[in-house]
Design a protein around this motif. Structure first.
Motif, short mmCIF file in Angstrom:
data_model
loop_
_atom_site.label_atom_id
_atom_site.label_comp_id
_atom_site.label_asym_id
_atom_site.label_seq_id
_atom_site.Cartn_x
_atom_site.Cartn_y
_atom_site.Cartn_z
N ALA A 31 -6.26 -9.20 5.97
CA ALA A 31 -5.98 -9.84 4.69
C ALA A 31 -6.44 -8.94 3.54
N LEU A 32 -7.60 -8.33 3.69
CA LEU A 32 -8.10 -7.41 2.66
C LEU A 32 -7.19 -6.20 2.53
N ALA A 33 -6.72 -5.68 3.65
CA ALA A 33 -5.81 -4.53 3.61
C ALA A 33 -4.55 -4.88 2.83
N ALA A 34 -4.02 -6.07 3.04
CA ALA A 34 -2.83 -6.49 2.31
C ALA A 34 -3.11 -6.58 0.81
N ARG A 35 -4.25 -7.15 0.47
CA ARG A 35 -4.60 -7.30 -0.94
C ARG A 35 -4.73 -5.92 -1.63
N LEU A 36 -5.30 -4.98 -0.93
CA LEU A 36 -5.47 -3.64 -1.49
C LEU A 36 -4.15 -2.87 -1.53
N ALA A 37 -3.30 -3.12 -0.54
CA ALA A 37 -2.09 -2.31 -0.39
C ALA A 37 -0.95 -2.72 -1.31
N VAL A 38 -0.80 -4.02 -1.55
CA VAL A 38 0.37 -4.51 -2.27
C VAL A 38 0.62 -3.80 -3.60
N PRO A 39 -0.38 -3.59 -4.45
CA PRO A 39 -0.11 -2.90 -5.72
C PRO A 39 0.37 -1.45 -5.54
N LEU A 40 0.16 -0.89 -4.34
CA LEU A 40 0.50 0.51 -4.08
C LEU A 40 1.77 0.67 -3.24
N MET A 41 2.35 -0.43 -2.80
CA MET A 41 3.48 -0.36 -1.88
C MET A 41 4.74 0.18 -2.54
N THR A 42 5.52 0.89 -1.74
CA THR A 42 6.79 1.46 -2.17
C THR A 42 7.94 0.73 -1.48
N ASP B 96 7.62 -13.96 5.37
CA ASP B 96 6.91 -14.50 4.20
C ASP B 96 5.96 -13.47 3.61
N VAL B 97 5.31 -12.70 4.47
CA VAL B 97 4.42 -11.64 3.99
C VAL B 97 5.22 -10.60 3.22
N ILE B 98 6.35 -10.19 3.77
CA ILE B 98 7.19 -9.19 3.11
C ILE B 98 7.64 -9.69 1.74
N ALA B 99 8.02 -10.97 1.66
CA ALA B 99 8.46 -11.54 0.38
C ALA B 99 7.35 -11.49 -0.66
N ALA B 100 6.12 -11.78 -0.24
CA ALA B 100 4.99 -11.74 -1.17
C ALA B 100 4.70 -10.31 -1.62
N CYS B 101 4.85 -9.35 -0.70
CA CYS B 101 4.64 -7.95 -1.05
C CYS B 101 5.70 -7.45 -2.03
N ALA B 102 6.92 -7.98 -1.89
CA ALA B 102 8.02 -7.53 -2.74
C ALA B 102 7.91 -8.04 -4.16
N VAL B 103 7.18 -9.14 -4.39
CA VAL B 103 7.13 -9.75 -5.73
C VAL B 103 6.69 -8.79 -6.84
N PRO B 104 5.54 -8.10 -6.77
CA PRO B 104 4.49 -8.15 -5.75
C PRO B 104 3.37 -9.12 -6.13
N ASP B 105 2.82 -9.81 -5.14
CA ASP B 105 1.71 -10.74 -5.35
C ASP B 105 0.66 -10.46 -4.27
N ALA B 106 -0.36 -9.71 -4.63
CA ALA B 106 -1.36 -9.27 -3.65
C ALA B 106 -2.12 -10.45 -3.04
N ASP B 107 -2.49 -11.41 -3.87
CA ASP B 107 -3.26 -12.55 -3.37
C ASP B 107 -2.43 -13.39 -2.40
N LEU B 108 -1.16 -13.60 -2.74
CA LEU B 108 -0.29 -14.38 -1.87
C LEU B 108 -0.04 -13.64 -0.55
N ALA B 109 0.15 -12.35 -0.63
CA ALA B 109 0.35 -11.55 0.59
C ALA B 109 -0.87 -11.65 1.50
N ALA B 110 -2.05 -11.53 0.90
CA ALA B 110 -3.29 -11.63 1.69
C ALA B 110 -3.41 -12.99 2.34
N GLU B 111 -3.06 -14.04 1.59
CA GLU B 111 -3.12 -15.39 2.12
C GLU B 111 -2.18 -15.57 3.30
N ARG B 112 -0.98 -15.02 3.17
CA ARG B 112 0.02 -15.17 4.24
C ARG B 112 -0.33 -14.35 5.47
N VAL B 113 -0.92 -13.17 5.26
CA VAL B 113 -1.39 -12.37 6.40
C VAL B 113 -2.50 -13.13 7.13
#
Length: 216
Positions: free
Chosen positions: A94-105, A184-201
């Motif tokens: 979950a932490l990895a997702a939160r850190l990664a989302v703002p940096l995702m391509t 659902d995780v991918i959708a949150a990452c695409a927004v991007p919404d780091a907190d939502l992605a972490a929650e879904r992971v």
């Protein structure tokens, strides 16, 4: 040339460690199976020293347990140690997702989608090993993008302990729900919404908690 000897010893230990860990995680050495270092050494074509060193490491990882002058065996699956390890792995992903989302391509999102497609196909054909590999690829996208050595090291350290549980999950119908959860995780990452992605992971990993509780 002492360094050469130390290197050879390390390589033999790592070879034994990988082989025994894979046998435990893959189910070839089932929970509770007695382990004899002399038998493993013969099977692996190694001396007993690297095998003993590997077993000591696996004991530290919680995959093997021993009682002096009594037994050495694969640890039972449903233990407090497994629960604790799972909680740590869940939190780190979950932490990895939160850190990664703002940096995702866009390439990262494509990699996650491709991994989830392979995951779905593997589940549909009952290939649990391929499903585990695809699931790893899916989650590893965020872990790599987060690029946090402590998160990566912690995940690597404790994942083997929960891997047997994942194998059980993907062999059952409830495990197939992970395909939609990945989406659902991918959708949150695409927004991007780091907190939502972490929650879904975290919710995705929580399905293992449900499986543990079902064994109580």
């Amino acid at each position: 040339m002492q360094y050469i000897g130390r290197l050879d010893r390390s390589l033999y230990r790592d070879r034994a460690l990988t082989a025994i860990r894979d046998a435990i995680v893959g189910g070839d050495l089932a929970p509770g199976t007695p382990i004899k270092d002399v038998d493993l050494a013969e099977e692996l074509g190694l001396s007993r020293t690297p095998v003993r060193e590997a077993l000591a490491r696996l004991t530290d990882e919680g995959l093997v347990e021993s009682k002096p002058h009594s037994y050495t065996r694969v640890t039972p699956l449903d233990t407090a140690v497994v629960r604790q390890a799972h909680a740590v792995v869940q939190a780190m992903h979950a932490l990895a997702a939160r850190l990664a989302v703002p940096l995702m391509t866009p390439a990262d999102l494509d990699a996650m989608r491709a991994a989830n497609t392979r995951f779905e196909t593997a589940l549909a054909t009952g290939d649990v090993t391929a499903a585990l590999a695809a699931d790893d690829e899916f989650h590893d996208v965020a872990v790599r993008r987060a690029d946090n050595f402590a998160v990566t090291a912690t995940i690597d350290r404790y994942t083997p302990l929960v891997r047997r549980l994942e194998r059980l999950r993907f062999a059952t119908p409830p495990g197939r729900h992970s395909v939609a959860m990945h989406a659902d995780v991918i959708a949150a990452c695409a927004v991007p919404d780091a907190d939502l992605a972490a929650e879904r992971v975290s919710l995705n990993w929580a399905t293992l908690t449900d499986l543990l509780q079902s064994d109580d």
